[in-house]
Design a protein around this motif. Structure first.
Motif, PDB file in Angstrom:
ATOM      1  N   UNK A   1       0.834  -1.208   0.000  1.00  0.00           N
ATOM      2  CA  UNK A   1       0.000   0.000   0.000  1.00  0.00           C
ATOM      3  C   UNK A   1       0.863   1.250   0.000  1.00  0.00           C
ATOM      4  N   UNK A   2       0.360   2.294  -0.641  1.00  0.00           N
ATOM      5  CA  UNK A   2       1.029   3.590  -0.562  1.00  0.00           C
ATOM      6  C   UNK A   2       0.753   4.218   0.793  1.00  0.00           C
ATOM      7  N   UNK A   3      -0.469   4.022   1.275  1.00  0.00           N
ATOM      8  CA  UNK A   3      -0.791   4.482   2.631  1.00  0.00           C
ATOM      9  C   UNK A   3      -1.930   3.650   3.191  1.00  0.00           C
ATOM     10  N   UNK A   4      -2.055   3.695   4.497  1.00  0.00           N
ATOM     11  CA  UNK A   4      -3.144   3.048   5.223  1.00  0.00           C
ATOM     12  C   UNK A   4      -3.734   4.105   6.146  1.00  0.00           C
ATOM     13  N   UNK A   5      -5.046   4.166   6.167  1.00  0.00           N
ATOM     14  CA  UNK A   5      -5.728   5.148   7.014  1.00  0.00           C
ATOM     15  C   UNK A   5      -6.628   4.383   7.968  1.00  0.00           C
ATOM     16  N   UNK A   6      -6.468   4.632   9.263  1.00  0.00           N
ATOM     17  CA  UNK A   6      -7.387   3.996  10.203  1.00  0.00           C
ATOM     18  C   UNK A   6      -8.686   4.791  10.209  1.00  0.00           C
ATOM     19  N   UNK A   7      -9.795   4.056  10.226  1.00  0.00           N
ATOM     20  CA  UNK A   7     -11.138   4.627  10.185  1.00  0.00           C
ATOM     21  C   UNK A   7     -11.695   4.585  11.602  1.00  0.00           C
ATOM     22  N   UNK A   8     -11.568   5.700  12.282  1.00  0.00           N
ATOM     23  CA  UNK A   8     -11.934   5.773  13.690  1.00  0.00           C
ATOM     24  C   UNK A   8     -13.206   6.585  13.874  1.00  0.00           C
ATOM     25  N   UNK A   9     -13.857   6.327  14.980  1.00  0.00           N
ATOM     26  CA  UNK A   9     -15.136   6.954  15.285  1.00  0.00           C
ATOM     27  C   UNK A   9     -15.063   7.579  16.664  1.00  0.00           C
ATOM     28  N   UNK A  10     -15.428   8.835  16.766  1.00  0.00           N
ATOM     29  CA  UNK A  10     -15.528   9.530  18.060  1.00  0.00           C
ATOM     30  C   UNK A  10     -17.002   9.535  18.437  1.00  0.00           C
ATOM     31  N   UNK A  11     -17.336   8.801  19.470  1.00  0.00           N
ATOM     32  CA  UNK A  11     -18.731   8.676  19.891  1.00  0.00           C
ATOM     33  C   UNK A  11     -19.190   9.911  20.659  1.00  0.00           C
ATOM     34  N   UNK A  12     -20.444  10.265  20.450  1.00  0.00           N
ATOM     35  CA  UNK A  12     -21.099  11.368  21.167  1.00  0.00           C
ATOM     36  C   UNK A  12     -22.383  10.797  21.780  1.00  0.00           C
ATOM     37  N   UNK A  13     -22.217   9.871  22.720  1.00  0.00           N
ATOM     38  CA  UNK A  13     -23.357   9.133  23.273  1.00  0.00           C
ATOM     39  C   UNK A  13     -24.366  10.027  23.972  1.00  0.00           C
ATOM     40  N   UNK A  14     -23.972  11.235  24.335  1.00  0.00           N
ATOM     41  CA  UNK A  14     -24.906  12.176  24.951  1.00  0.00           C
ATOM     42  C   UNK A  14     -25.808  12.839  23.905  1.00  0.00           C
ATOM     43  N   UNK A  15     -25.471  12.687  22.609  1.00  0.00           N
ATOM     44  CA  UNK A  15     -26.229  13.352  21.548  1.00  0.00           C
ATOM     45  C   UNK A  15     -26.955  12.384  20.616  1.00  0.00           C
ATOM     46  N   UNK A  16     -26.253  11.336  20.178  1.00  0.00           N
ATOM     47  CA  UNK A  16     -26.835  10.395  19.207  1.00  0.00           C
ATOM     48  C   UNK A  16     -26.384   8.973  19.512  1.00  0.00           C
ATOM     49  N   UNK A  17     -27.185   7.971  19.092  1.00  0.00           N
ATOM     50  CA  UNK A  17     -26.782   6.577  19.320  1.00  0.00           C
ATOM     51  C   UNK A  17     -25.580   6.189  18.451  1.00  0.00           C
ATOM     52  N   UNK A  18     -24.858   5.181  18.899  1.00  0.00           N
ATOM     53  CA  UNK A  18     -23.642   4.752  18.206  1.00  0.00           C
ATOM     54  C   UNK A  18     -23.907   4.375  16.762  1.00  0.00           C
ATOM     55  N   UNK A  19     -25.054   3.740  16.479  1.00  0.00           N
ATOM     56  CA  UNK A  19     -25.311   3.306  15.102  1.00  0.00           C
ATOM     57  C   UNK A  19     -25.368   4.499  14.147  1.00  0.00           C
ATOM     58  N   UNK A  20     -25.838   5.644  14.631  1.00  0.00           N
ATOM     59  CA  UNK A  20     -25.887   6.826  13.765  1.00  0.00           C
ATOM     60  C   UNK A  20     -24.481   7.364  13.494  1.00  0.00           C
TER      61      UNK A  20
ATOM     62  N   UNK B   1     -13.836   7.373  24.208  1.00  0.00           N
ATOM     63  CA  UNK B   1     -14.983   7.605  23.325  1.00  0.00           C
ATOM     64  C   UNK B   1     -14.668   7.313  21.858  1.00  0.00           C
ATOM     65  N   UNK B   2     -13.502   6.730  21.585  1.00  0.00           N
ATOM     66  CA  UNK B   2     -13.122   6.444  20.204  1.00  0.00           C
ATOM     67  C   UNK B   2     -12.998   4.943  19.959  1.00  0.00           C
ATOM     68  N   UNK B   3     -13.355   4.543  18.727  1.00  0.00           N
ATOM     69  CA  UNK B   3     -13.224   3.154  18.302  1.00  0.00           C
ATOM     70  C   UNK B   3     -12.689   3.128  16.878  1.00  0.00           C
ATOM     71  N   UNK B   4     -11.924   2.103  16.572  1.00  0.00           N
ATOM     72  CA  UNK B   4     -11.434   1.894  15.216  1.00  0.00           C
ATOM     73  C   UNK B   4     -12.356   0.889  14.528  1.00  0.00           C
ATOM     74  N   UNK B   5     -12.858   1.261  13.346  1.00  0.00           N
ATOM     75  CA  UNK B   5     -13.769   0.404  12.592  1.00  0.00           C
ATOM     76  C   UNK B   5     -13.170  -0.108  11.291  1.00  0.00           C
ATOM     77  N   UNK B   6     -11.914   0.155  11.052  1.00  0.00           N
ATOM     78  CA  UNK B   6     -11.341  -0.396   9.844  1.00  0.00           C
ATOM     79  C   UNK B   6     -10.076   0.295   9.395  1.00  0.00           C
ATOM     80  N   UNK B   7      -9.554  -0.235   8.313  1.00  0.00           N
ATOM     81  CA  UNK B   7      -8.354   0.295   7.666  1.00  0.00           C
ATOM     82  C   UNK B   7      -8.714   0.579   6.216  1.00  0.00           C
TER      83      UNK B   7
END
Length: 192
Positions: free
Chosen positions: A97-116, A159-165
């Protein structure tokens, strides 16, 4: 001259996952990576939480990430299921690969559900994939089983999770026709 709808439809229908084995080794410039990530930033997001977070790994950084992924694979895989070939391929993909980017999510559980938040991240990744396609950059979203274990390596907060590369690289793959069933088979109309 093509209309906007003709251009976007063509890009959508042409987009395919292009895997590292097909990458040429030509470096994707930082400016192109930034352009792809800028497109991600315009994904829809409920309450404007903009939950997507990215870490870009290039050069030695991506090689170290590949080694860490391989180490985690070996650590979390039971000995009777461990495959040396898979271990080696994890490192090899990082090299290709030329580059790899981690696909991370910053949760805002006080505002919206995780699925959103996850839906917003997926929309951001689709924007990345379409922009990469428009720029003739091969890409694909990988979600290996050891993603949860990357949290510490990536220094993510609670509050962060990695969901992919997201792997990217220039390629010479010929266009392939889409493998899709007719959309009519997936729609139900209710008009009364």
């Amino acid at each position: 001259m093509k209309t906007d709808i003709e251009v976007i439809s063509q890009i959508i229908k042409r987009r395919r996952s292009i895997f590292p084995v097909s990458y040429t080794g030509q470096e994707v410039p930082v400016e192109v990576i930034k352009q792809i990530l800028e497109s991600a930033n315009y994904a829809p997001t409920h309450k404007l939480t903009q939950p997507w977070r990215f870490i870009v790994f290039r050069n030695e950084g991506k090689l170290k990430l590949g080694q860490e992924l391989a180490r985690l694979y070996k650590e979390v895989t039971p000995a009777h299921q461990f495959l040396q070939k898979k271990y080696d391929s994890i490192v090899e993909k990082a090299e290709q690969a030329s580059c790899m980017i981690t696909l991370n999510l910053k949760l805002h559980s006080d505002k919206v559900p995780e699925w959103e938040e996850l839906a917003a991240l997926a929309c951001a990744v689709q924007n990345m994939a379409l922009t990469a396609e428009a720029l003739n950059v091969g890409a694909y979203w990988s979600s290996p089983g050891m993603l949860a274990e990357l949290k510490y390596y990536l220094n993510l907060d609670e509050q962060e999770k990695c969901y992919g590369l997201f792997y990217m690289g220039y390629h010479n793959e010929p266009e392939r026709a889409a493998q899709r069933q007719p959309v009519e088979d997936k729609i139900k109309w209710v008009e009364a």
